[in-house]
Design an enzyme around this catalytic site. Structure first.
Site, short mmCIF file in Angstrom:
data_model
loop_
_atom_site.label_atom_id
_atom_site.label_comp_id
_atom_site.label_asym_id
_atom_site.label_seq_id
_atom_site.Cartn_x
_atom_site.Cartn_y
_atom_site.Cartn_z
N SER A 32 -54.47 11.28 64.86
CA SER A 32 -53.49 12.29 64.46
C SER A 32 -53.01 12.05 63.03
O SER A 32 -52.64 10.93 62.67
CB SER A 32 -52.29 12.26 65.40
OG SER A 32 -51.29 13.11 64.91
N LYS A 89 -50.08 19.73 76.15
CA LYS A 89 -49.37 21.00 75.88
C LYS A 89 -49.12 21.81 77.16
O LYS A 89 -48.07 22.43 77.30
CB LYS A 89 -50.17 21.85 74.89
CG LYS A 89 -50.30 21.22 73.51
CD LYS A 89 -51.07 22.15 72.57
CE LYS A 89 -51.47 21.42 71.31
NZ LYS A 89 -52.13 22.29 70.32
N GLY A 150 -64.24 31.17 72.31
CA GLY A 150 -63.63 30.13 73.14
C GLY A 150 -62.62 30.70 74.10
O GLY A 150 -62.09 31.82 73.91
N ALA A 151 -62.36 29.93 75.18
CA ALA A 151 -61.39 30.37 76.19
C ALA A 151 -60.57 29.18 76.68
O ALA A 151 -60.02 29.21 77.77
CB ALA A 151 -62.13 31.02 77.36
N GLY A 152 -60.44 28.14 75.86
CA GLY A 152 -59.63 26.98 76.22
C GLY A 152 -58.18 27.18 75.77
O GLY A 152 -57.74 28.31 75.51
N ALA A 154 -56.56 26.37 72.95
CA ALA A 154 -56.34 26.90 71.60
C ALA A 154 -56.67 28.39 71.56
O ALA A 154 -55.98 29.17 70.89
CB ALA A 154 -57.20 26.14 70.60
N TYR A 243 -60.80 21.20 61.63
CA TYR A 243 -60.60 20.80 60.23
C TYR A 243 -61.28 19.47 59.92
O TYR A 243 -61.33 19.06 58.77
CB TYR A 243 -59.11 20.74 59.87
CG TYR A 243 -58.28 19.88 60.78
CD1 TYR A 243 -57.64 20.43 61.88
CD2 TYR A 243 -58.16 18.52 60.56
CE1 TYR A 243 -56.90 19.65 62.74
CE2 TYR A 243 -57.42 17.73 61.40
CZ TYR A 243 -56.78 18.30 62.49
OH TYR A 243 -56.05 17.51 63.35
N GLY A 264 -59.51 24.73 59.71
CA GLY A 264 -58.23 24.76 60.42
C GLY A 264 -57.12 23.92 59.81
O GLY A 264 -56.05 23.78 60.41
P1 NDP Z 1 -60.40 23.07 75.17
O1 NDP Z 1 -61.13 21.86 75.65
O2 NDP Z 1 -59.24 23.60 75.91
O3 NDP Z 1 -61.46 24.29 75.04
C1 NDP Z 1 -62.73 24.08 74.45
C2 NDP Z 1 -63.44 25.41 74.27
O4 NDP Z 1 -64.64 25.17 73.53
C3 NDP Z 1 -63.87 26.08 75.58
O5 NDP Z 1 -63.81 27.48 75.43
C4 NDP Z 1 -65.33 25.61 75.72
O6 NDP Z 1 -66.12 26.51 76.46
C5 NDP Z 1 -65.76 25.66 74.28
N1 NDP Z 1 -66.90 24.80 73.97
C6 NDP Z 1 -66.93 23.44 73.99
N2 NDP Z 1 -68.15 23.00 73.61
C7 NDP Z 1 -68.90 24.11 73.35
C8 NDP Z 1 -70.24 24.30 72.92
N3 NDP Z 1 -71.05 23.26 72.70
N4 NDP Z 1 -70.68 25.57 72.74
C9 NDP Z 1 -69.85 26.62 72.95
N5 NDP Z 1 -68.58 26.50 73.37
C10 NDP Z 1 -68.11 25.26 73.57
O7 NDP Z 1 -60.02 22.71 73.64
P2 NDP Z 1 -58.84 23.37 72.77
O8 NDP Z 1 -58.81 24.81 73.08
O9 NDP Z 1 -57.61 22.56 72.90
O10 NDP Z 1 -59.37 23.13 71.26
C11 NDP Z 1 -60.47 23.85 70.75
C12 NDP Z 1 -60.67 23.50 69.28
O11 NDP Z 1 -59.57 23.93 68.48
C13 NDP Z 1 -60.79 21.99 69.05
O12 NDP Z 1 -61.85 21.77 68.14
C14 NDP Z 1 -59.47 21.61 68.40
O13 NDP Z 1 -59.62 20.51 67.53
C15 NDP Z 1 -59.13 22.89 67.62
N6 NDP Z 1 -57.68 23.03 67.39
C16 NDP Z 1 -57.22 23.06 66.10
C17 NDP Z 1 -55.86 23.20 65.83
C18 NDP Z 1 -55.38 23.22 64.41
O14 NDP Z 1 -54.17 23.07 64.19
N7 NDP Z 1 -56.25 23.45 63.44
C19 NDP Z 1 -54.87 23.34 66.91
C20 NDP Z 1 -55.47 23.34 68.26
C21 NDP Z 1 -56.82 23.17 68.45
P3 NDP Z 1 -66.31 26.38 78.07
O15 NDP Z 1 -65.21 27.19 78.67
O16 NDP Z 1 -67.65 26.96 78.26
O17 NDP Z 1 -66.23 24.92 78.40
#
Ligand code: NDP
Length: 301
Positions: A32, A89, A150-152, A154, A243, A264
């Site tokens: 961090s 979070k 993406g659907a996580g 973030a 980033y 980012g």
């Molecule tokens: P999550 O683990 O909650 O979600 C990850 C997402 O990435 C899911 O949708 C997953 O898809 C997808 N994914 C992972 N690997 C692959 C791949 N090889 N190909 C395609 N899709 C993939 O993570 P977060 O949502 O917390 O974070 C996502 C990104 O955002 C991270 O890189 C994080 O560092 C960045 N971030 C940056 C911030 C900033 O301030 N700049 C703030 C918050 C996050 P699936 O559903 O299929 O598993």
């Protein structure tokens, strides 16, 4: 000892810092850059207002199971503000006394401010995203056609921000159908006048769309592209939430195609600046935070 030692839950039993304490909790927390970013801002703020000379931002490695007790102890120890990063979070959302109305549809909080009755939870990620996109790409979410990758966690925050700001349309593409369906179901009540669609296949947003990568694809150089920009009608711009590395394969492809793009880092800085505003009720030196992040990332490289 390092300038920013990694503290643990056990350290709270003997905590003796007499000033105003802030902290980030994560697991892991080693990478961090929030402590140098916030401490640089506080040093700058102290030049104008002496009360900030006694403020300090710490970092804690807290396992997910320990988060509830950590939040109780941090409150008892009079910590004034907390940032939460992966994986806290969503867990913290149900553990705070009050959730800011804007954070409720996201189901996650990244910033807590102490009140006598408990923690007040906010989410500043969406503000950070929108501000960074405006600053680095000169684009607004309002009225934009957005392709969100993406659907996580973030992506959920980004989607809510896009809908709350009145995007024209939101297309979400995600690798795993079940995760995509869950996000679409959560967003449906917020859609308003915006059109939401989802796909696990090659998306087809209108020309001039704004692309936001909220997947973690790109953290490693061997990761696949989350979308092939060459197969789309020409987008207006690409924003990648990642980033570190500063240029993901997606951003490299955008550069080779001459599409404006940004990583980012601006989002990280602006979500942090908004958190510090919430804690301090004062103007925050964003440039000092950005400079500190650049230095910290060089030191980590
Ligand atoms: P999550 O683990 O909650 O979600 C990850 C997402 O990435 C899911 O949708 C997953 O898809 C997808 N994914 C992972 N690997 C692959 C791949 N090889 N190909 C395609 N899709 C993939 O993570 P977060 O949502 O917390 O974070 C996502 C990104 O955002 C991270 O890189 C994080 O560092 C960045 N971030 C940056 C911030 C900033 O301030 N700049 C703030 C918050 C996050 P699936 O559903 O299929 O598993």
């Amino acid at each position: 000892m390092s300038a920013d030692p990694i503290h643990t839950l056990a350290d709270l039993d003997t905590w003796s810092f007499a000033g105003t304490a802030l902290a980030v909790l994560g697991h892991p927390i080693k990478h961090s850059v929030s402590p140098p970013m916030h401490n640089a801002a506080l040093a700058e703020m102290a030049k104008r207002d002496a009360r900030f000379a006694s403020w300090k931002y710490f970092r804690f490695d807290i396992a997910p199971d320990d988060l509830p007790v950590a939040l109780e102890k941090l409150h008892a120890r009079n910590f004034h503000g907390i940032n939460l990063t992966v994986p806290h979070k969503i867990i913290a959302f149900d553990r705070v006394a009050v959730v800011d109305p804007a954070a409720r549809p996201i189901g996650a909080v990244n910033t807590l401010r102490r009140t006598p009755a408990g923690w007040h939870g906010y989410n500043t990620d969406g503000y950070g995203l929108a501000t960074a996109i405006h600053e680095t790409l000169d684009r607004q979410l309002t009225g934009a056609h957005i392709l969100l990758l993406g659907a996580g966690g973030a992506a959920r925050g980004a989607a809510v921000e896009c809908l709350q700001r009145g995007c024209a349309s939101l297309t979400i593409v995600n690798r795993t159908q079940a995760n995509l369906d869950a996000l679409l179901a959560q967003l449906a009540p917020l859609a308003g006048a915006s059109l939401i669609t989802g796909t696990t296949f090659a998306p087809n947003p209108p020309a001039g769309a704004l692309i936001i990568n909220a997947t973690s694809a790109g953290l490693k150089p061997t990761d696949p592209l989350p979308v092939d920009l060459a197969a789309l009608q020409r987008p207006a711009a690409v924003f990648d939430m990642i980033y570190n590395p500063p240029e993901t394969p997606l951003l490299a492809q955008a550069r080779s195609l001459g599409i404006p793009s940004a990583n980012g880092l601006g989002m990280l800085v602006h979500q942090g600046a908004r958190a510090l505003e919430i804690w301090s009720d004062a103007a925050v030196p964003v440039d000092a935070m950005r400079t500190a992040v650049h230095s910290a990332m060089k030191a980590h490289a």
